[in-house]
Motif scaffolding. Structure first.
Motif, PDB file in Angstrom:
ATOM      1  N   ALA A  98     -20.150  12.989  -0.268  1.00 27.66           N
ATOM      2  CA  ALA A  98     -21.156  12.218   0.470  1.00 27.66           C
ATOM      3  C   ALA A  98     -21.701  11.109  -0.406  1.00 27.66           C
ATOM      4  O   ALA A  98     -21.539  11.126  -1.628  1.00 27.66           O
ATOM      5  CB  ALA A  98     -22.286  13.135   0.924  1.00 27.66           C
ATOM      6  N   CYS A  99     -22.314  10.137   0.232  1.00 35.48           N
ATOM      7  CA  CYS A  99     -22.988   9.065  -0.495  1.00 35.48           C
ATOM      8  C   CYS A  99     -24.191   8.618   0.331  1.00 35.48           C
ATOM      9  O   CYS A  99     -24.281   8.902   1.529  1.00 35.48           O
ATOM     10  CB  CYS A  99     -22.041   7.888  -0.746  1.00 35.48           C
ATOM     11  SG  CYS A  99     -21.595   6.993   0.742  1.00 35.48           S
ATOM     12  N   TYR A 100     -25.128   7.953  -0.337  1.00 33.17           N
ATOM     13  CA  TYR A 100     -26.257   7.407   0.396  1.00 33.17           C
ATOM     14  C   TYR A 100     -25.738   6.295   1.294  1.00 33.17           C
ATOM     15  O   TYR A 100     -25.028   5.399   0.856  1.00 33.17           O
ATOM     16  CB  TYR A 100     -27.331   6.882  -0.559  1.00 33.17           C
ATOM     17  CG  TYR A 100     -27.992   7.984  -1.342  1.00 33.17           C
ATOM     18  CD1 TYR A 100     -28.719   8.980  -0.698  1.00 33.17           C
ATOM     19  CD2 TYR A 100     -27.893   8.054  -2.720  1.00 33.17           C
ATOM     20  CE1 TYR A 100     -29.327  10.003  -1.401  1.00 33.17           C
ATOM     21  CE2 TYR A 100     -28.505   9.082  -3.434  1.00 33.17           C
ATOM     22  CZ  TYR A 100     -29.211  10.047  -2.766  1.00 33.17           C
ATOM     23  OH  TYR A 100     -29.809  11.050  -3.459  1.00 33.17           O
ATOM     24  N   SER A 101     -26.115   6.337   2.570  1.00 31.41           N
ATOM     25  CA  SER A 101     -25.596   5.351   3.511  1.00 31.41           C
ATOM     26  C   SER A 101     -26.521   4.150   3.676  1.00 31.41           C
ATOM     27  O   SER A 101     -26.111   3.133   4.210  1.00 31.41           O
ATOM     28  CB  SER A 101     -25.346   6.003   4.870  1.00 31.41           C
ATOM     29  OG  SER A 101     -26.546   6.508   5.398  1.00 31.41           O
ATOM     30  N   ALA A 102     -27.749   4.288   3.246  1.00 35.30           N
ATOM     31  CA  ALA A 102     -28.710   3.185   3.363  1.00 35.30           C
ATOM     32  C   ALA A 102     -29.890   3.503   2.474  1.00 35.30           C
ATOM     33  O   ALA A 102     -30.093   4.641   2.067  1.00 35.30           O
ATOM     34  CB  ALA A 102     -29.179   3.042   4.817  1.00 35.30           C
ATOM     35  N   ARG A 103     -30.669   2.486   2.189  1.00 36.99           N
ATOM     36  CA  ARG A 103     -31.928   2.727   1.481  1.00 36.99           C
ATOM     37  C   ARG A 103     -32.914   3.312   2.469  1.00 36.99           C
ATOM     38  O   ARG A 103     -32.987   2.890   3.604  1.00 36.99           O
ATOM     39  CB  ARG A 103     -32.487   1.415   0.945  1.00 36.99           C
ATOM     40  CG  ARG A 103     -31.790   0.940  -0.297  1.00 36.99           C
ATOM     41  CD  ARG A 103     -32.517  -0.204  -0.901  1.00 36.99           C
ATOM     42  NE  ARG A 103     -33.803   0.255  -1.426  1.00 36.99           N
ATOM     43  CZ  ARG A 103     -34.481  -0.371  -2.361  1.00 36.99           C
ATOM     44  NH1 ARG A 103     -34.013  -1.478  -2.861  1.00 36.99           N
ATOM     45  NH2 ARG A 103     -35.624   0.089  -2.781  1.00 36.99           N
ATOM     46  N   ALA A 104     -33.649   4.295   1.998  1.00 33.58           N
ATOM     47  CA  ALA A 104     -34.704   4.841   2.846  1.00 33.58           C
ATOM     48  C   ALA A 104     -35.778   3.767   2.996  1.00 33.58           C
ATOM     49  O   ALA A 104     -35.842   2.827   2.209  1.00 33.58           O
ATOM     50  CB  ALA A 104     -35.284   6.097   2.208  1.00 33.58           C
ATOM     51  N   SER A 105     -36.604   3.934   3.993  1.00 24.39           N
ATOM     52  CA  SER A 105     -37.689   2.961   4.135  1.00 24.39           C
ATOM     53  C   SER A 105     -38.763   3.330   3.126  1.00 24.39           C
ATOM     54  O   SER A 105     -38.545   3.206   1.934  1.00 24.39           O
ATOM     55  CB  SER A 105     -38.193   2.920   5.576  1.00 24.39           C
ATOM     56  OG  SER A 105     -38.712   4.174   5.957  1.00 24.39           O
ATOM     57  N   VAL A 106     -39.902   3.800   3.552  1.00 28.42           N
ATOM     58  CA  VAL A 106     -40.950   4.213   2.623  1.00 28.42           C
ATOM     59  C   VAL A 106     -40.684   5.654   2.200  1.00 28.42           C
ATOM     60  O   VAL A 106     -39.844   6.341   2.786  1.00 28.42           O
ATOM     61  CB  VAL A 106     -42.340   4.066   3.266  1.00 28.42           C
ATOM     62  CG1 VAL A 106     -42.672   2.597   3.490  1.00 28.42           C
ATOM     63  CG2 VAL A 106     -42.433   4.853   4.567  1.00 28.42           C
ATOM     64  N   VAL A 131     -50.071   6.503   8.466  1.00 30.02           N
ATOM     65  CA  VAL A 131     -50.048   6.077   7.071  1.00 30.02           C
ATOM     66  C   VAL A 131     -48.607   6.090   6.578  1.00 30.02           C
ATOM     67  O   VAL A 131     -47.816   6.957   6.945  1.00 30.02           O
ATOM     68  CB  VAL A 131     -50.953   6.974   6.177  1.00 30.02           C
ATOM     69  CG1 VAL A 131     -50.484   8.420   6.170  1.00 30.02           C
ATOM     70  CG2 VAL A 131     -51.037   6.446   4.770  1.00 30.02           C
ATOM     71  N   ALA A 132     -48.273   5.081   5.777  1.00 30.08           N
ATOM     72  CA  ALA A 132     -46.973   5.001   5.114  1.00 30.08           C
ATOM     73  C   ALA A 132     -47.240   4.793   3.631  1.00 30.08           C
ATOM     74  O   ALA A 132     -48.059   3.942   3.260  1.00 30.08           O
ATOM     75  CB  ALA A 132     -46.149   3.841   5.673  1.00 30.08           C
ATOM     76  N   VAL A 133     -46.561   5.565   2.788  1.00 30.03           N
ATOM     77  CA  VAL A 133     -46.779   5.510   1.349  1.00 30.03           C
ATOM     78  C   VAL A 133     -45.451   5.248   0.649  1.00 30.03           C
ATOM     79  O   VAL A 133     -44.480   5.976   0.860  1.00 30.03           O
ATOM     80  CB  VAL A 133     -47.388   6.831   0.820  1.00 30.03           C
ATOM     81  CG1 VAL A 133     -47.581   6.777  -0.682  1.00 30.03           C
ATOM     82  CG2 VAL A 133     -48.704   7.144   1.526  1.00 30.03           C
ATOM     83  N   GLU A 134     -45.429   4.218  -0.170  1.00 31.27           N
ATOM     84  CA  GLU A 134     -44.261   3.918  -1.011  1.00 31.27           C
ATOM     85  C   GLU A 134     -44.637   4.241  -2.448  1.00 31.27           C
ATOM     86  O   GLU A 134     -45.647   3.750  -2.962  1.00 31.27           O
ATOM     87  CB  GLU A 134     -43.856   2.452  -0.876  1.00 31.27           C
ATOM     88  CG  GLU A 134     -42.713   2.043  -1.759  1.00 31.27           C
ATOM     89  CD  GLU A 134     -41.419   2.826  -1.535  1.00 31.27           C
ATOM     90  OE1 GLU A 134     -40.614   2.889  -2.475  1.00 31.27           O
ATOM     91  OE2 GLU A 134     -41.201   3.370  -0.430  1.00 31.27           O
ATOM     92  N   ALA A 135     -43.840   5.070  -3.104  1.00 29.49           N
ATOM     93  CA  ALA A 135     -44.095   5.478  -4.489  1.00 29.49           C
ATOM     94  C   ALA A 135     -43.237   4.646  -5.439  1.00 29.49           C
ATOM     95  O   ALA A 135     -42.039   4.479  -5.211  1.00 29.49           O
ATOM     96  CB  ALA A 135     -43.765   6.955  -4.664  1.00 29.49           C
ATOM     97  N   LYS A 136     -43.858   4.130  -6.485  1.00 30.38           N
ATOM     98  CA  LYS A 136     -43.144   3.377  -7.518  1.00 30.38           C
ATOM     99  C   LYS A 136     -43.582   3.881  -8.887  1.00 30.38           C
ATOM    100  O   LYS A 136     -44.729   4.297  -9.069  1.00 30.38           O
ATOM    101  CB  LYS A 136     -43.434   1.872  -7.417  1.00 30.38           C
ATOM    102  CG  LYS A 136     -42.874   1.222  -6.173  1.00 30.38           C
ATOM    103  CD  LYS A 136     -41.370   1.309  -6.153  1.00 30.38           C
ATOM    104  CE  LYS A 136     -40.771   0.708  -4.898  1.00 30.38           C
ATOM    105  NZ  LYS A 136     -39.345   1.015  -4.780  1.00 30.38           N
ATOM    106  N   ALA A 137     -42.672   3.812  -9.834  1.00 28.29           N
ATOM    107  CA  ALA A 137     -42.982   4.186 -11.212  1.00 28.29           C
ATOM    108  C   ALA A 137     -42.303   3.182 -12.126  1.00 28.29           C
ATOM    109  O   ALA A 137     -41.174   2.748 -11.864  1.00 28.29           O
ATOM    110  CB  ALA A 137     -42.487   5.599 -11.509  1.00 28.29           C
ATOM    111  N   THR A 138     -42.995   2.786 -13.175  1.00 29.35           N
ATOM    112  CA  THR A 138     -42.419   1.848 -14.130  1.00 29.35           C
ATOM    113  C   THR A 138     -43.022   2.079 -15.509  1.00 29.35           C
ATOM    114  O   THR A 138     -44.114   2.629 -15.625  1.00 29.35           O
ATOM    115  CB  THR A 138     -42.635   0.380 -13.696  1.00 29.35           C
ATOM    116  OG1 THR A 138     -41.897  -0.475 -14.562  1.00 29.35           O
ATOM    117  CG2 THR A 138     -44.101  -0.010 -13.739  1.00 29.35           C
ATOM    118  N   ARG A 139     -42.294   1.660 -16.503  1.00 24.64           N
ATOM    119  CA  ARG A 139     -42.808   1.653 -17.871  1.00 24.64           C
ATOM    120  C   ARG A 139     -42.644   0.255 -18.478  1.00 24.64           C
ATOM    121  O   ARG A 139     -42.831   0.054 -19.657  1.00 24.64           O
ATOM    122  CB  ARG A 139     -42.085   2.693 -18.746  1.00 24.64           C
ATOM    123  CG  ARG A 139     -42.282   4.133 -18.290  1.00 24.64           C
ATOM    124  CD  ARG A 139     -43.748   4.521 -18.277  1.00 24.64           C
ATOM    125  NE  ARG A 139     -43.983   5.900 -17.864  1.00 24.64           N
ATOM    126  CZ  ARG A 139     -44.341   6.269 -16.656  1.00 24.64           C
ATOM    127  NH1 ARG A 139     -44.498   5.369 -15.695  1.00 24.64           N
ATOM    128  NH2 ARG A 139     -44.570   7.524 -16.382  1.00 24.64           N
TER     129      ARG A 139
END
Length: 184
Positions: A61-69, A81-89
């Motif tokens: 299997a493979c990811y077929s699309a990017r998820a939305s949020v 409510v829609a929540v998008e999680a991001k992490a960065t350094r």
């Protein structure tokens, strides 16, 4: 560090942040403040199933699309409510790139578009950022869209208080509530 090692590290960082958010969302559900669920990434099965040596069913299997949020749900009172999680350094947070903001000649990406739709339909669209030693932050999509409209696509740690609210851990709703009440 190789590109694949860097990507794996980023993916692990993001997954850990999402697990922390899921624990916070369980607290919100138990307290009756909100109900949120993780949005799965669509997967395409690429071939027949088989049974592996340990008796488990396996399939390519493979990811077929990017998820939305990353999370969707309801706040107490019924608002979506829609929540998008991001992490960065990284030393700067490149929010426009990470969220897929539109640029000249390029339409908005899936995440930016989903946040925009939720906002325009009257829901609360937020981005929660784990920035390591710079803390955890919550931003409304509207605030990010406003600064993007002024030509900004990234922000330094010193700019965070003008864009959003600092959180304690993953407690984005607790941090955002005073901002929302102030806006009313």
């Amino acid at each position: 560090m190789t590109t694949s090692a860097s990507a794996a590290g980023s993916r692990a960082l993001g997954e850990a942040w999402e697990r922390e958010l899921e624990r916070y969302h369980q607290v919100l559900t138990a307290s009756g403040k909100a109900w949120l669920v993780k949005v799965p990434t669509p997967v395409a099965v690429m071939g027949p199933t088989r049974t592996d040596a340990r008796g488990r069913t396996a399939f390519p299997a493979c990811y077929s699309a990017r998820a939305s949020v990353d999370f969707v749900g309801l706040l107490a009172g019924g608002n979506a409510v829609a929540v998008e999680a991001k992490a960065t350094r990284a030393p700067r947070w490149h929010f426009a790139q990470q969220l897929g903001a539109p640029t000249l000649g390029k339409p908005a990406g899936v995440e930016w578009s989903a946040l925009e739709r939720v906002h325009h339909m009257g829901g609360l669209a937020v981005v929660v950022l784990d920035w390591g030693t710079h803390g955890t932050w919550v931003f409304t999509w509207m605030a990010l869209e406003e600064v993007h409209g002024l030509g900004k696509s990234s922000a330094a740690p010193t700019e965070m208080p003008t864009l959003g609210a600092r959180m304690h851990g993953a407690a984005w709703l607790d941090a955002l509530t005073p901002v929302l009440l102030e806006g009313k």
